[in-house]
Write a protein that holds these residues in place. Structure first.
Motif, PDB file in Angstrom:
ATOM      1  N   ALA A 197      49.807  44.232  43.814  1.00  0.00           N
ATOM      2  CA  ALA A 197      49.472  43.041  44.572  1.00  0.00           C
ATOM      3  C   ALA A 197      48.355  43.595  45.561  1.00  0.00           C
ATOM      4  O   ALA A 197      47.230  42.830  46.046  1.00  0.00           O
ATOM      5  CB  ALA A 197      50.565  42.632  45.341  1.00  0.00           C
ATOM      6  N   HIS A 198      48.575  44.787  46.094  1.00  0.00           N
ATOM      7  CA  HIS A 198      47.698  45.115  47.101  1.00  0.00           C
ATOM      8  C   HIS A 198      46.338  45.665  46.414  1.00  0.00           C
ATOM      9  O   HIS A 198      45.180  45.167  46.944  1.00  0.00           O
ATOM     10  CB  HIS A 198      48.236  46.546  47.804  1.00  0.00           C
ATOM     11  CG  HIS A 198      47.180  47.257  48.704  1.00  0.00           C
ATOM     12  ND1 HIS A 198      47.119  46.657  49.947  1.00  0.00           N
ATOM     13  CD2 HIS A 198      46.472  48.377  48.604  1.00  0.00           C
ATOM     14  CE1 HIS A 198      46.005  47.465  50.334  1.00  0.00           C
ATOM     15  NE2 HIS A 198      45.712  48.577  49.706  1.00  0.00           N
ATOM     16  N   LEU A 199      46.215  46.180  45.145  1.00  0.00           N
ATOM     17  CA  LEU A 199      45.122  46.419  44.607  1.00  0.00           C
ATOM     18  C   LEU A 199      44.332  45.110  44.179  1.00  0.00           C
ATOM     19  O   LEU A 199      43.085  45.004  44.140  1.00  0.00           O
ATOM     20  CB  LEU A 199      45.255  47.334  43.389  1.00  0.00           C
ATOM     21  CG  LEU A 199      45.788  48.647  43.557  1.00  0.00           C
ATOM     22  CD1 LEU A 199      46.509  49.474  42.449  1.00  0.00           C
ATOM     23  CD2 LEU A 199      44.698  49.616  44.267  1.00  0.00           C
ATOM     24  N   GLU A 200      44.896  44.418  43.629  1.00  0.00           N
ATOM     25  CA  GLU A 200      44.375  42.937  43.194  1.00  0.00           C
ATOM     26  C   GLU A 200      43.664  42.217  44.399  1.00  0.00           C
ATOM     27  O   GLU A 200      42.628  41.705  44.239  1.00  0.00           O
ATOM     28  CB  GLU A 200      45.391  42.057  42.797  1.00  0.00           C
ATOM     29  CG  GLU A 200      45.978  42.480  41.384  1.00  0.00           C
ATOM     30  CD  GLU A 200      44.816  42.411  40.234  1.00  0.00           C
ATOM     31  OE1 GLU A 200      43.921  41.406  40.266  1.00  0.00           O
ATOM     32  OE2 GLU A 200      44.822  43.142  39.263  1.00  0.00           O
ATOM     33  N   ALA A 201      44.157  42.337  45.561  1.00  0.00           N
ATOM     34  CA  ALA A 201      43.892  41.759  46.922  1.00  0.00           C
ATOM     35  C   ALA A 201      42.465  42.309  47.398  1.00  0.00           C
ATOM     36  O   ALA A 201      41.895  41.611  48.069  1.00  0.00           O
ATOM     37  CB  ALA A 201      44.735  41.833  47.874  1.00  0.00           C
ATOM     38  N   GLY A 202      41.979  43.391  47.146  1.00  0.00           N
ATOM     39  CA  GLY A 202      40.968  44.359  47.465  1.00  0.00           C
ATOM     40  C   GLY A 202      40.409  45.120  47.052  1.00  0.00           C
ATOM     41  O   GLY A 202      39.345  45.880  47.511  1.00  0.00           O
ATOM     42  N   VAL A 203      40.598  45.606  45.735  1.00  0.00           N
ATOM     43  CA  VAL A 203      39.880  46.672  44.969  1.00  0.00           C
ATOM     44  C   VAL A 203      39.262  46.045  43.841  1.00  0.00           C
ATOM     45  O   VAL A 203      40.067  45.751  42.870  1.00  0.00           O
ATOM     46  CB  VAL A 203      40.963  47.917  44.801  1.00  0.00           C
ATOM     47  CG1 VAL A 203      39.971  48.906  43.697  1.00  0.00           C
ATOM     48  CG2 VAL A 203      41.517  48.463  45.602  1.00  0.00           C
ATOM     49  N   ALA A 204      37.894  46.220  43.626  1.00  0.00           N
ATOM     50  CA  ALA A 204      37.308  45.588  42.501  1.00  0.00           C
ATOM     51  C   ALA A 204      37.713  46.319  41.253  1.00  0.00           C
ATOM     52  O   ALA A 204      37.952  45.511  40.266  1.00  0.00           O
ATOM     53  CB  ALA A 204      35.815  45.627  42.742  1.00  0.00           C
TER      54      ALA A 204
END
Length: 108
Positions: free
Chosen positions: A77-84
């Motif tokens: 969830a964290h990666l999907e929100a801010g890492v391309a």
């Protein structure tokens, strides 16, 4: 004076001035990798290709069946929100529970 024998990669670098392995072609299974998202074997990119991954997260997991799913849900969830571009690698070193099966479910 004694000189040590050179490995093929060292010899190639000495002969060409390039990086070790740059002149040595990959062999057999080292030429491709399996991409589960495409369900296909793809050639490895060149060392000189533009990067496609911005972040690699390595998760060591040993008998983490009960906790791995929650951790992966939160991390993804964290990666999907801010890492391309990212990848998550779960390393299971012989768990006796279903750690590997939990990790594999996230590849589907």
């Amino acid at each position: 004076s004694h000189s040590l024998p050179q490995s093929p990669a060292t010899a190639a670098r000495a002969d060409t001035g390039k990086m070790p392995g740059a002149t040595l072609p990959p062999i057999g299974s080292e030429q491709t990798y399996f991409d589960p998202a495409r369900n296909a074997r793809l050639p490895f990119p060149s060392l000189y290709s533009d990067p496609t991954i911005d972040l690699t997260v390595v998760v060591p997991a040993y008998n983490e069946e009960a906790r791995l799913g929650t951790m992966l849900d939160e991390a993804l969830a964290h990666l999907e929100a801010g890492v391309a571009g990212y990848e998550v690698i779960v390393v299971d070193d012989g768990s006796s529970d279903a750690t590997a099966e939990v990790a594999i479910r996230y590849t589907e």
